[in-house]
Enzyme design. Structure first.
Site, PDB file in Angstrom:
ATOM      1  N   LYS A  65     -17.332  18.525 -60.572  1.00  0.00           N
ATOM      2  CA  LYS A  65     -17.802  17.866 -61.800  1.00  0.00           C
ATOM      3  C   LYS A  65     -19.312  17.611 -61.757  1.00  0.00           C
ATOM      4  O   LYS A  65     -19.777  16.481 -61.918  1.00  0.00           O
ATOM      5  CB  LYS A  65     -17.038  16.561 -62.034  1.00  0.00           C
ATOM      6  CG  LYS A  65     -15.530  16.731 -62.151  1.00  0.00           C
ATOM      7  CD  LYS A  65     -14.840  15.397 -62.421  1.00  0.00           C
ATOM      8  CE  LYS A  65     -13.340  15.558 -62.497  1.00  0.00           C
ATOM      9  NZ  LYS A  65     -12.732  15.815 -61.154  1.00  0.00           N
ATOM     10  N   HIS A 123     -23.077  17.075 -62.596  1.00  0.00           N
ATOM     11  CA  HIS A 123     -23.806  16.511 -63.735  1.00  0.00           C
ATOM     12  C   HIS A 123     -25.113  15.944 -63.209  1.00  0.00           C
ATOM     13  O   HIS A 123     -25.133  14.908 -62.541  1.00  0.00           O
ATOM     14  CB  HIS A 123     -22.981  15.427 -64.430  1.00  0.00           C
ATOM     15  CG  HIS A 123     -23.667  14.827 -65.621  1.00  0.00           C
ATOM     16  ND1 HIS A 123     -24.264  15.602 -66.591  1.00  0.00           N
ATOM     17  CD2 HIS A 123     -23.859  13.540 -65.992  1.00  0.00           C
ATOM     18  CE1 HIS A 123     -24.783  14.805 -67.518  1.00  0.00           C
ATOM     19  NE2 HIS A 123     -24.560  13.555 -67.172  1.00  0.00           N
TER      20      HIS A 123
END
Length: 232
Positions: free
Chosen positions: A67, A69
């Site tokens: 994930k 980011h």
């Protein structure tokens, strides 16, 4: 909906285990019943990335659920590093700048999946986090942005799969966590379906963790899940 030549590829087993030794034991017990494994934070920080590379070299497919980011350059270079490990899937959060950077860094063999809204979230959680949209609308909007940017697929719950498919088209991948075999506890997932229901809803890959990793016979459970999806 993309089809795999091997029905076992539809099942991704989440190796949410404390160390590589435990993961190695589980993979050995499951044997050829499973072709695809997911590695998340817990195992990644305990030597799991090297293990992922070894799995890939042995012929298994790997899903790095990291994930990503961050600022664009950091995401782009991180994606290149994941590609060098031989990963098949890598997750990033579904923010436009992050997704564009991931597309720039993915290379030819890695597929980027955008995480729209975590399957542990419901509308109350989204509101608490400051989002004005309900979860279903937020998922749909982010899926549409991902398709426009060129992301390969979407991670979403089975409940949102129809809306996501409408926005990403027939060639985009849909990968769904929060899958529980009939009779299994939902755990910390709030939007769940069985494997058969997920397949009937047009899901390409389902992610299953504890019902397999915690089973007395994980190989048999995995085989039942694959069979359930084939029959759906």
């Amino acid at each position: 909906m993309p089809e795999s030549a091997d029905p076992r590829d539809r099942l991704i087993v989440a190796l949410d285990l404390p160390d590589v030794e435990a993961a190695e034991r589980l993979v050995a017990r499951i044997g050829d019943a499973v072709t695809f494994y997911k590695i998340g934070y817990r195992l990644a920080y305990a030597g799991g990335l090297d293990f992922a590379a070894r799995l890939a070299k042995s012929g298994k497919k790997t899903f790095l659920d990291l994930k990503l980011h961050d600022i664009g350059n950091t995401v782009e270079e991180g994606v290149r590093s994941a590609s060098a490990l031989g990963a098949t899937f890598l997750t990033v959060h579904a923010y436009p700048q992050t997704m564009r950077a991931a597309v720039r860094g993915r290379g030819s063999g890695l597929k980027i999946l955008a995480v729209t809204v975590l399957t542990s979230y419901d509308d109350a959680d989204a509101a608490e986090a400051g989002y004005a949209l309900p979860v279903a609308d937020l998922v749909a909007r982010r899926a549409e942005q991902a398709a426009e940017i060129g992301i390969d697929g979407i991670v979403c719950s089975a409940a949102e799969a129809g809306a996501v498919r409408h926005r990403i088209g027939p060639s985009g991948l849909i990968v769904t966590p929060g899958i529980r075999p009939a009779g299994a506890e939902a755990g910390d997932q709030k939007r769940v379906m069985t494997p058969g229901q997920a397949r009937a809803a047009g899901i390409d890959h389902v992610v299953v963790g504890r019902p397999i990793t915690g089973a007395d016979d994980p190989r048999a459970v995995a085989q039942r899940i694959v069979a359930e999806m084939e029959d759906a």
